[in-house]
Design a protein around this motif. Structure first.
Motif, PDB file in Angstrom:
ATOM      1  N   ALA A 143       0.811  -0.854   0.133  1.00 16.81           N
ATOM      2  CA  ALA A 143       0.059   0.132   0.096  1.00 16.81           C
ATOM      3  C   ALA A 143       0.853   1.250  -0.542  1.00 16.81           C
ATOM      4  O   ALA A 143       0.414   2.227  -0.554  1.00 16.81           O
ATOM      5  CB  ALA A 143      -0.957  -0.744   1.199  1.00 16.81           C
ATOM      6  N   ALA A 144       1.919   0.825   0.640  1.00 14.13           N
ATOM      7  CA  ALA A 144       2.780   2.366   1.040  1.00 14.13           C
ATOM      8  C   ALA A 144       3.557   2.596  -0.177  1.00 14.13           C
ATOM      9  O   ALA A 144       3.473   3.679  -1.032  1.00 14.13           O
ATOM     10  CB  ALA A 144       4.139   2.168   1.953  1.00 14.13           C
ATOM     11  N   LEU A 145       4.461   1.593  -0.690  1.00 16.62           N
ATOM     12  CA  LEU A 145       4.475   1.470  -2.384  1.00 16.62           C
ATOM     13  C   LEU A 145       3.437   1.828  -3.631  1.00 16.62           C
ATOM     14  O   LEU A 145       3.879   2.933  -4.481  1.00 16.62           O
ATOM     15  CB  LEU A 145       5.185   0.439  -2.740  1.00 16.62           C
ATOM     16  CG  LEU A 145       6.178  -0.664  -1.787  1.00 16.62           C
ATOM     17  CD1 LEU A 145       6.846  -1.700  -2.113  1.00 16.62           C
ATOM     18  CD2 LEU A 145       7.843   0.835  -2.076  1.00 16.62           C
ATOM     19  N   ALA A 146       2.676   1.541  -3.335  1.00 15.15           N
ATOM     20  CA  ALA A 146       1.130   1.451  -4.893  1.00 15.15           C
ATOM     21  C   ALA A 146       0.941   3.192  -4.314  1.00 15.15           C
ATOM     22  O   ALA A 146       0.503   3.362  -5.307  1.00 15.15           O
ATOM     23  CB  ALA A 146       0.660   1.108  -4.407  1.00 15.15           C
ATOM     24  N   SER A 147       1.767   3.877  -3.532  1.00  9.32           N
ATOM     25  CA  SER A 147       0.568   5.164  -2.776  1.00  9.32           C
ATOM     26  C   SER A 147       0.507   5.844  -4.369  1.00  9.32           C
ATOM     27  O   SER A 147       1.265   6.076  -5.050  1.00  9.32           O
ATOM     28  CB  SER A 147       0.900   5.320  -1.771  1.00  9.32           C
ATOM     29  OG  SER A 147       0.354   6.447  -1.656  1.00  9.32           O
ATOM     30  N   CYS A 148      -0.260   6.786  -4.398  1.00  8.14           N
ATOM     31  CA  CYS A 148      -0.200   7.398  -5.202  1.00  8.14           C
ATOM     32  C   CYS A 148      -0.026   9.605  -5.165  1.00  8.14           C
ATOM     33  O   CYS A 148       0.188   9.806  -5.779  1.00  8.14           O
ATOM     34  CB  CYS A 148      -1.885   8.085  -6.045  1.00  8.14           C
ATOM     35  SG  CYS A 148      -2.484   7.262  -7.123  1.00  8.14           S
ATOM     36  N   ALA A 149      -0.089   9.057  -3.590  1.00  7.07           N
ATOM     37  CA  ALA A 149      -0.172  10.598  -3.559  1.00  7.07           C
ATOM     38  C   ALA A 149       2.048  10.964  -3.095  1.00  7.07           C
ATOM     39  O   ALA A 149       2.472   9.569  -2.709  1.00  7.07           O
ATOM     40  CB  ALA A 149       0.159  10.296  -1.841  1.00  7.07           C
ATOM     41  N   PRO A 150       2.499  11.448  -4.126  1.00 10.66           N
ATOM     42  CA  PRO A 150       3.548  11.783  -4.128  1.00 10.66           C
ATOM     43  C   PRO A 150       4.637  12.257  -3.289  1.00 10.66           C
ATOM     44  O   PRO A 150       4.015  12.859  -2.489  1.00 10.66           O
ATOM     45  CB  PRO A 150       4.007  12.128  -5.222  1.00 10.66           C
ATOM     46  CG  PRO A 150       3.479  12.832  -5.718  1.00 10.66           C
ATOM     47  CD  PRO A 150       2.187  12.037  -5.435  1.00 10.66           C
ATOM     48  N   GLY A 151       5.793  11.589  -2.898  1.00  9.66           N
ATOM     49  CA  GLY A 151       6.001  12.285  -1.280  1.00  9.66           C
ATOM     50  C   GLY A 151       6.499  10.506  -0.249  1.00  9.66           C
ATOM     51  O   GLY A 151       6.680  10.957   0.727  1.00  9.66           O
ATOM     52  N   VAL A 152       5.648   9.336  -0.631  1.00  9.44           N
ATOM     53  CA  VAL A 152       5.878   9.157   0.294  1.00  9.44           C
ATOM     54  C   VAL A 152       7.363   7.085   0.029  1.00  9.44           C
ATOM     55  O   VAL A 152       6.954   6.975  -0.917  1.00  9.44           O
ATOM     56  CB  VAL A 152       4.819   7.710   0.197  1.00  9.44           C
ATOM     57  CG1 VAL A 152       4.718   6.787   1.148  1.00  9.44           C
ATOM     58  CG2 VAL A 152       2.991   9.263   0.547  1.00  9.44           C
ATOM     59  N   LEU A 153       7.766   8.017   0.920  1.00  6.66           N
ATOM     60  CA  LEU A 153       9.527   6.545   0.232  1.00  6.66           C
ATOM     61  C   LEU A 153       8.956   5.267   2.018  1.00  6.66           C
ATOM     62  O   LEU A 153       7.887   5.821   2.723  1.00  6.66           O
ATOM     63  CB  LEU A 153      10.362   7.776   1.567  1.00  6.66           C
ATOM     64  CG  LEU A 153      10.513   8.717   0.045  1.00  6.66           C
ATOM     65  CD1 LEU A 153      11.596   9.681   0.421  1.00  6.66           C
ATOM     66  CD2 LEU A 153      11.330   7.987  -0.917  1.00  6.66           C
ATOM     67  N   THR A 154       9.332   4.551   1.151  1.00 10.79           N
ATOM     68  CA  THR A 154       9.095   3.289   2.109  1.00 10.79           C
ATOM     69  C   THR A 154      10.604   2.850   2.759  1.00 10.79           C
ATOM     70  O   THR A 154      11.418   2.475   2.138  1.00 10.79           O
ATOM     71  CB  THR A 154       8.573   2.334   1.257  1.00 10.79           C
ATOM     72  OG1 THR A 154       7.650   2.924   0.892  1.00 10.79           O
ATOM     73  CG2 THR A 154       8.152   1.071   2.218  1.00 10.79           C
TER      74      THR A 154
END
Lengths: 221, 221, 221, 221, 221, 221, 221, 221
Positions: C185-196
């Motif tokens: 879910a974190a990786l597929a997130s559409c909201a840019p700026g998420v790092l995992t």
């Protein structure tokens, strides 16, 4: 049905302008979004716009798009001359990882930065990386793209003080096909400071790099 | 039912004496195998013999076993003094990978070779590997054990002329749990010359290393 | 065999002191590392040190360790009073995600920062997040921990300008067991700026947050 | 951007000349690499060069390439007459595994060896293998390629003293599609002495076989 | 709530008496089923009844059960002397596969047949299988159990005219853990005539073997 | 740190009172939640509270909890006598699926409904289901729980007009272990009207059933 | 290189004539096999021969082949009139499963049997199956093909005394894509007597059915 | 062979008319079904009828079909004017999810309901959802379609009292490719009241929504 609801306030809210992922959209949907943006005098960044989709757009739209076939990105609207900077660096393990690196590079360009790409420095020939070490250590944030040679993420993060944003690429065959092995290599890395985005997500890596860089500046809101 | 059929001719046929994988066997089955071997005056190597299985064996059997709790291996029968050699080297990425490395080392010992273990040279701190490079380049065959830092396989194979037998270890958590990520990293490696065995299979790596070494000598049969 | 090779120069090279992952290590190996660090007058951070491992250490070692059972971390050596800061924030979706959040918090503490944890603001009850929005928007870098309610990563990243470092936690059952769903879910997130980072890797998230924060300061080397 | 950094020193360092994986590369990138190699008077081995990529290269380049459509490999530069040898043998379980076997064979040819291929000896008709046993036992190193009939790896390794390098092939349907089942069969094999490379990686198997053979000769550096 | 509904008519309808899978059932549920069967004067076969469940049953029930700890099966009710037959054969690749083989053997015993088990004839030592070939060729239906040495299924099916019912066993480690590799090897086998049941399902294999044998007799209904 | 933020307004907002998933929470965290609820005079439903967690709570808390060990649920606060209804039915394929069915039943009980459980009507003995068909057709919403016999979902949905909420259970072994096969069977079902929740999620199924039932009544807000 | 080694003795050894899986073979390889068979006056059965491969064969070969485009099978050589029989029945859950059913039907035809196909009796409309029950119960061995409605395997096995050979088909979308869900449903089935072959393997199911039928007749060798 | 058996009684039995999944069917099979329905004067709903299949149907059939290329659905037979209703709402996270939403919408239209689609309200821009909250809260049942932004399911279910039927869509790349991540996010959601159907199954979601709505009305039989 109105088929889309563009988030024009995103730039104001998060510091990054709205972008449109074209994969999975019909050409008439893409065209409608472009028309809307033009009417609203908004700049727009398009990712994963493949040549067939581009060819199916009306001519007056394709003419005003700045399209790059390698990264499959397009820019709508004026680009002011970007600032050259070595604060963000883009590194690739192999030549085949360049398309993803260029998506990152174009995203930064759209947001006003021109950054160097250091290509083909995979660790199977370690000297290629070692030779560029000084240059790499000068970066504040490093975006690294690798598919089959995902060992690059670990090695790099152990050599530099900057955070490394790993972009696994879907280049590869056999167990490596699709990029899952590179992704897992990035996540499992023992070298702390490695952060990961989705496979082939050069855009997301670039946005995150921008956000990290801005984390140090006075806040936007 | 006779529950087992030991392959006493294996050594003659393939050059490597029979070994018994104890995982999944009941103590009475292991005991019966040991008795049979004793009667046949055959040496035997036991892998994955956990302390609970050992404790459940009759005393007269445990007394004659040379048991090593770290590698969970046991040797039945006399060992002639092994030959020290640097032709085969065992390398580990981390301290946690040592148990698997020791299974390999004991397997070689049972087959007459005493080889050095170069421990904890994972690539997140690349200098640890670079410092030992001369020593590593002197090996004819290298067994490398790594779990979370599987980047070691690629980096090593790019630095030395010897074939690298990668043993992925099941050390790790999250995506790395179970060793599948390390395994895939070994298989996907761009650096040619990497050969892989099953996760945690130190025994198999050692046997293969011996066979490779013998490939150069006059044949057995 | 020398079983470990501590990377004392890591702090100098990458800005973050060496840490030791205790999972998979025998107590005698952990003890030897602690003795070595004590002799070298080096501070050390231990992660995933479970109570059974701790109990098996010699008394003179456990006495000098500052051990936190919730995060299963230990600190060897003096801690100077940490600086309170809201530059980095730690957010959790649920109460069960706290252990991972505390690993991140302790890592930052060891590195001189005391940061607030905003707990149990999962998006199934969105008002809990909205109520804390001002506080969240004041952070420069946000570490978010979530297992079953991984929707938090996307929602948060759409609301704030700061980069969001997502730590998937292994809390959950059924398809959610083990944390892979939260990770994806974190990786597929559409909201840019998420790092995992890796599942349950509070330590890695904290180190990366520190590196991002330092990206703005004069470089170390 | 310079898009590639060829490792001309690889042959000197590891005993095997640089090879280029063409999958995932654009024709203009491949062409540029070939031009560079020609200028540097370096021989080069290309793998996974599909006919469409070949057709898109400039005529003056295709003319100087020695291209084999079955294995999709190409050789740039003079080949001196290779030495015939039975030290390395290539075995396939089925006719469909031949393309991968030929990639291995061509790799050995580029490195100066001409080795026999023993085709279609899968164990579903065991006599086919038994009939060739003497020939197989004469090999020092065996490369075995199998997709649906991966039982070949285990059976072979139990019959010969030589190490068996297993190349799982992606031939097959249903659960066998993609080669993962063959790969796992190779890794899980009880017969010690089986070493594995990535699915369809005939090139890697050949290079590893060469390195094993050379393990017995005086070292390169 | 009535917690179960035994299918007393199953034997009449399908030719095989009802059996109860005890895994996942509470002791009081198992006890209630046994009481019900006793009252209805029905014979019953219990599978996967582990020693802890057995110990928690009331004494008057355990006393009347014929319990076999190796196969973890129990029989309630009188067994008439079974018929010895070689029409069905049970074969195992390794000693560790015996528990599953014994579940099959006990299922046949409950249904009136006593069949031989040919143990430990894995193909890594092919001669062990070849030596028993005449015996194997005399069987009309063969149940083969294998975990790590699943190559047995293919080899066997190529050597005999009888259908081979493959029972993958969960014996093994690394990629082989859990039996999925053995299952896939059975399914992917090139040797036609291999039929597969669930991992460790000795019971199902035995029932299917019975049904196949009866396919030739006058129908039941 | 305040470790939790209970969503007391959830009932008002969504019609279903707050529930607490105890898996993954420490006893002192659960105790604190219970104290808070008691102070706020709020009823509370606890799921996956295992006996060890219960035993570790302070006596004054365990005394006021209505705990059911089979479903591992607890109720804090008064329960008014529930309404008996056949509008919702709970069906299980096997006896082993009952624990999950009881979690659903207790959830409905906490929310004021007492519904029948129709147990052990798996389709391997189809007559068991057919015999209860009239009763099943009288339900407005059916919750079906199945692990190994997930065929129940498809068959049931083809026989009744009511929507079927499928709860895959983690009962089973081999490929069925963990419930993923049952889950996929529910999702792939051709019989439209099957809706699925997470593996073992009896609670979620019950809440959804309540919401569906209320969908027909005048709205809450 | 001789690229294939046909097992002409297979019929004699296992009672089933050699068949050739064309998937993954080049047309010139298929042609060579056909020529060889013609010269040896051997009948041959070809599976997975797609129209493009057929079209690429020399005319004199296509003319003598009896090709069926639906099942993508071809027969080389004379077919004597097959015997009609209801001993083996083929059942499909849906219309889309027919291609696989026809592969089974053609395999039986090549081996001298003409058997009925009972199509589209999936359990989502249970009456379709119930209506044909008498006919189904008359079969000695049932081959059942199902993709999305794999519940058919369980229901059928509970209704008839004959063994059920389940052929999962790759028909379906979402989680059902590729046939893995149907395969697992067959393996996990509670109804004993279900035997499974690889996804889409109509050929293997037919051969196994023949072998089961023959298990009751006097042996071949 | 009669290749299909239409379930004309399904509407009477379950309240929903028979529908035909065209994926995997040959045009002549689809044509035959249409002819049969026409003869039986039955209305029919076709899903996943792609343009190539449509084009291959006889003209007299395509002329009477009401085909919608976006949802790839077709209606055979008269449609009476549907009732407009807000009882069921369809919501999509992104523009790319619209095709699936339209399959749901057309299914409802065929069954007499015209319902609004609220498009592109993914939670990465939370205000888009919040702005429509009043409208959303007025729905009795909500169908939500999301691929990359599956966080929508959790957020929505926490904001409304209606049950949420989640339709994961196969839109996305990297880990999100194929829809499995969205599916798991729906299943793992903490917000109770989320029910899930297969990936891209707009048809199933619509049928289930209808069944839920009817759960409140007098029963059909």
């Amino acid at each position: 049905v109105t088929e889309f609801t563009i988030d024009w306030k995103r730039e104001q809210r998060t510091g990054i302008a709205e972008a449109v992922l074209c994969a999975g959209k019909r050409p008439d949907q893409i065209a409608a979004i472009l028309v809307r943006a033009t009417e609203a005098r908004q700049r727009l960044f398009l990712t994963r716009l493949d040549p067939a989709q581009l060819a199916a757009l009306p001519d007056q739209l394709t003419e005003v798009l700045d399209y790059d076939p390698h990264s499959r990105t397009a820019i709508l609207g004026e680009s002011k001359p970007p600032t050259r900077t070595g604060d963000i660096l883009i590194v690739t393990a192999g030549t085949s990882d360049l398309a993803v690196a260029q998506e990152a590079s174009r995203t930064l360009f759209f947001n006003g930065l021109e950054v160097p790409i250091i290509a083909d420095v995979g660790v199977a020939g370690l000297w290629r990386l070692i030779e560029r070490l000084e240059e790499l250590r000068a970066g504040r944030i490093i975006i690294a793209v690798a598919g089959m040679e995902a060992a690059l993420f670990s090695v790099l993060a152990g050599l530099v003080a900057a955070p490394v944003i790993a972009v696994p690429s879907s280049v590869g065959y056999g167990v490596a096909a699709g990029g899952q092995v590179a992704l897992n290599a990035a996540l499992a890395s023992c070298a702390p400071g490695v952060l990961t985005v989705n496979i082939d997500n050069g855009f997301g890596a670039a946005v995150a790099a921008l956000k990290c860089l801005r984390a140090a500046s006075p806040r936007l809101e």
